[in-house]
Design a protein around this motif. Structure first.
Motif, PDB file in Angstrom:
ATOM      1  N   LYS A 291       0.799  -1.230   0.000  1.00  0.00           N
ATOM      2  CA  LYS A 291       0.000   0.000   0.000  1.00  0.00           C
ATOM      3  C   LYS A 291       0.832   1.280   0.000  1.00  0.00           C
ATOM      4  N   THR A 292       2.134   1.207   0.336  1.00  0.00           N
ATOM      5  CA  THR A 292       2.950   2.420   0.322  1.00  0.00           C
ATOM      6  C   THR A 292       3.506   2.647  -1.080  1.00  0.00           C
ATOM      7  N   PRO A 293       3.689   3.906  -1.474  1.00  0.00           N
ATOM      8  CA  PRO A 293       4.231   4.198  -2.811  1.00  0.00           C
ATOM      9  C   PRO A 293       5.584   3.526  -3.069  1.00  0.00           C
ATOM     10  N   GLN A 294       6.426   3.476  -2.030  1.00  0.00           N
ATOM     11  CA  GLN A 294       7.750   2.873  -2.205  1.00  0.00           C
ATOM     12  C   GLN A 294       7.636   1.374  -2.512  1.00  0.00           C
ATOM     13  N   ARG A 295       6.788   0.690  -1.766  1.00  0.00           N
ATOM     14  CA  ARG A 295       6.618  -0.757  -1.972  1.00  0.00           C
ATOM     15  C   ARG A 295       5.923  -1.049  -3.299  1.00  0.00           C
ATOM     16  N   MET A 296       4.966  -0.222  -3.651  1.00  0.00           N
ATOM     17  CA  MET A 296       4.274  -0.416  -4.932  1.00  0.00           C
ATOM     18  C   MET A 296       5.234  -0.192  -6.103  1.00  0.00           C
ATOM     19  N   GLN A 297       6.119   0.793  -5.957  1.00  0.00           N
ATOM     20  CA  GLN A 297       7.123   1.047  -6.988  1.00  0.00           C
ATOM     21  C   GLN A 297       8.070  -0.145  -7.104  1.00  0.00           C
ATOM     22  N   LEU A 298       8.477  -0.690  -5.953  1.00  0.00           N
ATOM     23  CA  LEU A 298       9.347  -1.866  -5.959  1.00  0.00           C
ATOM     24  C   LEU A 298       8.645  -3.056  -6.610  1.00  0.00           C
ATOM     25  N   ALA A 299       7.344  -3.248  -6.292  1.00  0.00           N
ATOM     26  CA  ALA A 299       6.578  -4.348  -6.881  1.00  0.00           C
ATOM     27  C   ALA A 299       6.528  -4.217  -8.406  1.00  0.00           C
ATOM     28  N   ASN A 300       6.293  -3.001  -8.880  1.00  0.00           N
ATOM     29  CA  ASN A 300       6.250  -2.778 -10.337  1.00  0.00           C
ATOM     30  C   ASN A 300       7.594  -3.089 -10.984  1.00  0.00           C
ATOM     31  N   LYS A 301       8.671  -2.759 -10.292  1.00  0.00           N
ATOM     32  CA  LYS A 301      10.013  -3.065 -10.820  1.00  0.00           C
ATOM     33  C   LYS A 301      10.232  -4.576 -10.899  1.00  0.00           C
ATOM     34  N   ILE A 302       9.802  -5.286  -9.849  1.00  0.00           N
ATOM     35  CA  ILE A 302       9.949  -6.756  -9.839  1.00  0.00           C
ATOM     36  C   ILE A 302       9.136  -7.371 -10.974  1.00  0.00           C
ATOM     37  N   ILE A 303       7.923  -6.872 -11.166  1.00  0.00           N
ATOM     38  CA  ILE A 303       7.066  -7.355 -12.251  1.00  0.00           C
ATOM     39  C   ILE A 303       7.744  -7.120 -13.606  1.00  0.00           C
ATOM     40  N   LYS A 304       8.284  -5.926 -13.783  1.00  0.00           N
ATOM     41  CA  LYS A 304       8.932  -5.573 -15.051  1.00  0.00           C
ATOM     42  C   LYS A 304      10.200  -6.386 -15.276  1.00  0.00           C
ATOM     43  N   ASP A 305      11.034  -6.517 -14.243  1.00  0.00           N
ATOM     44  CA  ASP A 305      12.305  -7.246 -14.369  1.00  0.00           C
ATOM     45  C   ASP A 305      12.095  -8.712 -14.704  1.00  0.00           C
ATOM     46  N   ASN A 306      10.958  -9.271 -14.269  1.00  0.00           N
ATOM     47  CA  ASN A 306      10.682 -10.689 -14.513  1.00  0.00           C
ATOM     48  C   ASN A 306       9.773 -10.903 -15.732  1.00  0.00           C
ATOM     49  N   HIS A 307       9.519  -9.819 -16.474  1.00  0.00           N
ATOM     50  CA  HIS A 307       8.746  -9.895 -17.732  1.00  0.00           C
ATOM     51  C   HIS A 307       7.383 -10.558 -17.525  1.00  0.00           C
ATOM     52  N   VAL A 308       6.710 -10.154 -16.442  1.00  0.00           N
ATOM     53  CA  VAL A 308       5.383 -10.699 -16.141  1.00  0.00           C
ATOM     54  C   VAL A 308       4.365 -10.056 -17.082  1.00  0.00           C
ATOM     55  N   PRO A 309       3.665 -10.849 -17.911  1.00  0.00           N
ATOM     56  CA  PRO A 309       2.768 -10.280 -18.914  1.00  0.00           C
ATOM     57  C   PRO A 309       1.330 -10.072 -18.450  1.00  0.00           C
ATOM     58  N   TRP A 310       0.961 -10.581 -17.282  1.00  0.00           N
ATOM     59  CA  TRP A 310      -0.424 -10.493 -16.846  1.00  0.00           C
ATOM     60  C   TRP A 310      -0.638  -9.307 -15.896  1.00  0.00           C
ATOM     61  N   LYS A 311      -1.898  -9.059 -15.540  1.00  0.00           N
ATOM     62  CA  LYS A 311      -2.254  -7.911 -14.698  1.00  0.00           C
ATOM     63  C   LYS A 311      -1.801  -8.130 -13.252  1.00  0.00           C
ATOM     64  N   ASN A 312      -1.370  -7.022 -12.650  1.00  0.00           N
ATOM     65  CA  ASN A 312      -1.042  -7.026 -11.223  1.00  0.00           C
ATOM     66  C   ASN A 312      -1.836  -5.915 -10.544  1.00  0.00           C
ATOM     67  N   TYR A 313      -2.580  -6.271  -9.483  1.00  0.00           N
ATOM     68  CA  TYR A 313      -3.352  -5.287  -8.730  1.00  0.00           C
ATOM     69  C   TYR A 313      -2.729  -5.100  -7.345  1.00  0.00           C
ATOM     70  N   PHE A 314      -3.015  -3.950  -6.732  1.00  0.00           N
ATOM     71  CA  PHE A 314      -2.513  -3.674  -5.385  1.00  0.00           C
ATOM     72  C   PHE A 314      -3.677  -3.656  -4.398  1.00  0.00           C
ATOM     73  N   ASP A 315      -3.537  -4.452  -3.333  1.00  0.00           N
ATOM     74  CA  ASP A 315      -4.603  -4.581  -2.332  1.00  0.00           C
ATOM     75  C   ASP A 315      -4.414  -3.539  -1.227  1.00  0.00           C
ATOM     76  N   THR A 316      -4.436  -2.263  -1.608  1.00  0.00           N
ATOM     77  CA  THR A 316      -4.142  -1.190  -0.660  1.00  0.00           C
ATOM     78  C   THR A 316      -5.192  -1.059   0.435  1.00  0.00           C
ATOM     79  N   GLY A 317      -6.428  -1.444   0.150  1.00  0.00           N
ATOM     80  CA  GLY A 317      -7.501  -1.342   1.140  1.00  0.00           C
ATOM     81  C   GLY A 317      -7.803  -2.639   1.856  1.00  0.00           C
TER      82      GLY A 317
END
Length: 368
Positions: free
Chosen positions: A298-324
């Motif tokens: 839910k924090t911007p820093q962690r969400m940014q890190l998650a997006n980087k991990i998704i990108k670095d691993n060439h994940v082609p499917w949707k990723n959602y954030f369970d902030t609530g």
């Protein structure tokens, strides 16, 4: 005025009933001038929410930690830990080791009244009060379950027959001992370590009215009912994230199987298994298999890190954030990685905490 007084008295007595006053007199000569932790055993599936340690008294060497789930004790010649708990709780003592891991004692119960604990050695061997009723009950219960417990491995896939055997033994024990808090917590522990078993739903009503009135029982019953409503064979609930993104039945209708990967950037296995998940997706995407990821961030820093991990691993499917925490609440999702497989009708066909190694076998089974 008399009526108001009665209402106030009723509220106060209700609050008092829901709390267990305890005092622990602790002696730990091998750890004098060091620190020990009073903490819950390892848990999963959100059962840590059942623990609450409310410290009281002016004990400068005792500090509440981990959102009041545990206490840190700087060991003096004599140590007093006092306060309230919502019900009798299974706890253990922990001591840091040189390799930064922790040495753990055997489990003991904090119960109403006084408990004397003497730690005899660096292995955290405990001597408990001879009149510790629940601890005697716990020792008796663990002896009764010893044979089946030896067959089971925590947080791994186990033989269903062994899980059924443990559930039947617990049911028989509860029928003879309906006031047994150790038996109640053994169900909590089994659910946490080995997963959901429908037999637990028929075990809980066997406890006494007094035990069933406790906050711990009521909260665990809610967790168990939620798990049952979102387990294999049930419909996947509609999820609307705080961002407005959603997972609904329409996400499943165009695929034979949809695999939802619930993960976190703090979960090393989640990240390590991503390349394998991508390979699985590439292998089965043309056979009607889709993937969706849900990150518990839910924090911007962690969400940014998650997006980087998704990108670095060439994940082609949707990723959602369970902030609530909508996903967490509706599915009792409290561990990573959690893999949920859903068919095209929105029915849950598998729910595995970890266990990527069996995903491919499950996919093969259901697409065929």
């Amino acid at each position: 005025m008399r009526r108001i007084s009665k209402v106030v008295l009723l509220l106060l007595s209700s609050f008092a009933f829901s709390q267990e006053q305890f005092t622990i007199e602790l002696t730990a000569l091998p750890f004098e001038s060091d620190s020990l932790l009073l903490a819950p055993p390892t848990t999963s599936r959100n059962t840590i929410s059942l623990y609450q340690l409310n410290l009281s008294g002016d004990h400068k060497n005792v500090k509440s930690i981990a959102n009041s789930k545990a206490a840190k004790i700087r060991i003096e010649p004599r140590n007093t830990i006092s306060g309230t708990v919502p019900c009798p709780l299974p706890m253990l003592m922990m001591a840091p080791k040189e390799d930064k891991s922790f040495q753990q004692s055997k489990i003991f119960f904090i119960e109403h009244g006084n408990l004397n604990i003497n730690i005899k050695d660096k292995d955290l061997t405990l001597d408990l009060s001879k009149d510790a009723v629940l601890n005697k009950d716990y020792k008796q219960l663990k002896s009764y379950l010893l044979a089946v417990d030896k067959k089971l491995k925590p947080f791994e896939n186990n033989n269903q027959a062994d899980l059924d055997e443990k559930e039947k033994l617990l049911k028989a024990y509860i029928k003879k001992n309906p006031d047994s808090y150790p038996a109640f917590w053994e169900i909590v522990d089994a659910f946490s370590k080995y997963g959901f078993h429908k037999g637990y739903l028929t075990d809980l009503p066997l406890f006494s009215k007094k035990l069933k009135a406790s906050p711990c029982f009521k909260d665990f019953e809610k967790i168990l009912l939620l798990e049952n409503s979102t387990n294999t064979g049930e419909k996947f609930p509609k999820i609307v994230f705080k961002s407005g993104d959603r997972i609904t039945r329409e996400d499943f209708t165009n695929h034979k199987i949809t695999v939802i990967d619930y993960w976190s950037t703090t979960c090393k296995p989640c990240i390590q298994e991503l390349p394998g998940l991508v390979k699985l997706y590439e292998k089965y995407k043309n056979k009607g298999v889709n993937f969706i990821s849900v990150a518990d961030e839910k924090t911007p820093q962690r969400m940014q890190l998650a997006n980087k991990i998704i990108k670095d691993n060439h994940v082609p499917w949707k990723n959602y954030f369970d902030t609530g925490k909508e996903f967490t609440r509706k599915l009792n999702a409290a561990g990573y990685p959690l893999f949920i497989m859903i068919d095209r009708d929105g029915k849950i066909i598998s729910r595995e905490l970890g266990g990527q190694e069996i995903l491919e076998a499950l996919i093969e089974k259901h697409i065929n």
